[in-house]
Enzyme design. Structure first.
Site, short mmCIF file in Angstrom:
data_model
loop_
_atom_site.label_atom_id
_atom_site.label_comp_id
_atom_site.label_asym_id
_atom_site.label_seq_id
_atom_site.Cartn_x
_atom_site.Cartn_y
_atom_site.Cartn_z
N CYS A 115 0.81 -1.11 0.03
CA CYS A 115 -0.09 0.09 -0.01
C CYS A 115 0.96 1.27 0.05
O CYS A 115 0.33 2.39 -0.20
CB CYS A 115 -0.78 0.16 1.18
SG CYS A 115 -2.16 -1.44 1.08
N HIS A 252 -3.46 7.19 1.83
CA HIS A 252 -3.74 6.18 1.39
C HIS A 252 -4.88 5.77 1.97
O HIS A 252 -5.23 5.67 3.36
CB HIS A 252 -2.67 4.95 1.85
CG HIS A 252 -3.18 3.67 1.82
ND1 HIS A 252 -3.61 3.21 0.46
CD2 HIS A 252 -3.12 2.62 2.66
CE1 HIS A 252 -3.98 1.87 0.77
NE2 HIS A 252 -3.49 1.56 1.91
N ASN A 282 -9.92 0.03 -0.46
CA ASN A 282 -8.46 0.06 -0.23
C ASN A 282 -8.00 -0.53 -1.67
O ASN A 282 -7.95 -1.46 -1.82
CB ASN A 282 -8.22 -0.65 0.85
CG ASN A 282 -6.55 -0.50 1.01
OD1 ASN A 282 -5.98 -0.28 0.33
ND2 ASN A 282 -6.07 -1.23 1.96
#
Ligand code: ACO
Length: 325
Positions: A115, A252, A282
């Site tokens: 990520c 993020h 996500n």
């Protein structure tokens, strides 16, 4: 003294057409719209079509960023693609994007920091541009996480989605002033002691299969806010800035509670937080450039504004980047 700054010339994004709602998910596993929204802030996610690969998503985002930059493929000498879900074990998906864009010069490679991949990609591109060896880069974050999600595991399958985002960077001479456009500073960190908290249980060296995402959600949550906040403090301190100076916080998009918790700890007011996790879920390395793209398309991003990116992901890896738009 003259210094090189990496200026963001263009931003682009791409989301697959298929939208999977919480309601639909609740018919696949034992979950509910209410549980998912309350714990994560997620309402829906996009899912790539069977014939769409990560490089296809990446290509669409990169083309949009390139169009908006006013530059041509011949101008680009660096392609960095942050992804955890490459088309193949090798070659890098970046070379597929490079070829399909018609770029036959310079270098292209993938970056694996889960990520945090986009922040790692930006920092790497920035360093290579500053070295003087490259002039213009495309940095992409692209994922088809739907391919590595265990669709029978309710504790993870509700969290992830597919998508891609990209930016075009150009090296420009600057005076090295804080007010100059471009990437001001980046901080990257990792701590491999936590690699088993969030991982994929497969790969070429282990099972020879791709595997599925496995996660200790509470553990990830526990570390996220403190680790992210520590790198943001480093970035602000190095730049001699305060949290009030930040115009846009583009984190993020893991979980709304992590976003809000980090912003609160840093002292960033809620109206400055760019939130897309509700619609995109996500998307790992793609989430920051996709959120930046939404901010850009909303018309709220103005020249001279200060933008803060941050991320944390598997590894653990984490980091932050400060940019003058
Ligand atoms: N629907 C309904 N119930 C569920 C679901 C679901 N989708 N998933 C888990 N549960 C249940 C659990 O089984 C458990 O039930 P039990 O009490 O009967 O045992 C209960 O809900 C509580 O489970 P927890 O895992 O303790 O729930 P928590 O409040 O921690 O929320 C979550 C889980 C949302 C995953 C949270 O831990 C989290 O956000 N962690 C961060 C993880 C993350 O964002 N990862 C993304 C990758 S890393 C990154 O990008 C930073």
């Amino acid at each position: 003294m003259s210094k090189i700054r990496s200026i963001i010339r263009g931003v682009g994004g791409y989301l697959p057409k298929r939208v999977l709602t919480n309601e639909e998910l609740s018919q696949m596993v034992d979950t509910s719209d209410e549980w998912i929204k309350e714990r994560t802030g997620i309402s829906q996610r996009h899912i790539a079509a069977d014939d769409e690969m990560t490089s296809d998503l990446a290509l669409a985002a990169a083309k949009q960023a390139l169009d908006r930059s006013g530059l041509k493929p011949i101008d680009i000498d660096l392609v960095i693609m942050a992804t955890t879900t490459p088309d193949h074990t090798f070659p890098a998906s970046a070379v597929t994007v490079q070829a399909k864009l018609g770029i036959h010069q310079g270098a292209a490679f993938d970056m694996q920091a889960v990520c945090s991949g986009f922040v790692y990609g930006l920092a790497t591109a920035d360093s290579l541009l500053k070295s003087g060896g490259y002039r213009r880069a495309i940095v992409i974050g692209a994922e088809t996480l739907s391919r590595i999600v265990d669709w029978t595991d309710r504790s993870t399958c509700v969290l992830f989605g597919d998508g891609a985002g990209a930016v075009v960077l150009e090296a420009e001479e600057s005076n090295g002033e804080l007010s100059d456009r471009g990437i001001i500073t980046s901080h990257l960190r990792s701590d491999g002691r936590y690699r088993c908290k969030l991982f994929v249980d497969g790969g070429p060296g282990t099972s020879q299969q791709v595997g599925h995402i496995r996660m200790e959600g509470r553990e990830v949550f526990k570390h996220a806010v403190t680790k992210i906040a520590s790198t943001i403090h480093m970035s602000l301190e190095q730049a001699g800035l305060k949290s009030e100076d930040i115009d846009w916080f583009v984190p993020h998009q893991a979980n709304k509670r992590i976003l809000d918790g980090t912003a609160k700890r840093i002292g960033i007011s809620p109206e400055k937080i760019v939130v897309t996790v509700d619609k995109h879920a996500n998307t790992s390395a793609a989430s920051i450039p996709l959120a930046l793209n939404e901010l850009y398309q909303s018309g709220r991003l103005q020249a001279g504004q200060l933008v803060l990116f941050e991320a944390m992901g598997g590894g653990f890896t984490w980091g932050s980047t400060l940019v003058r738009w």
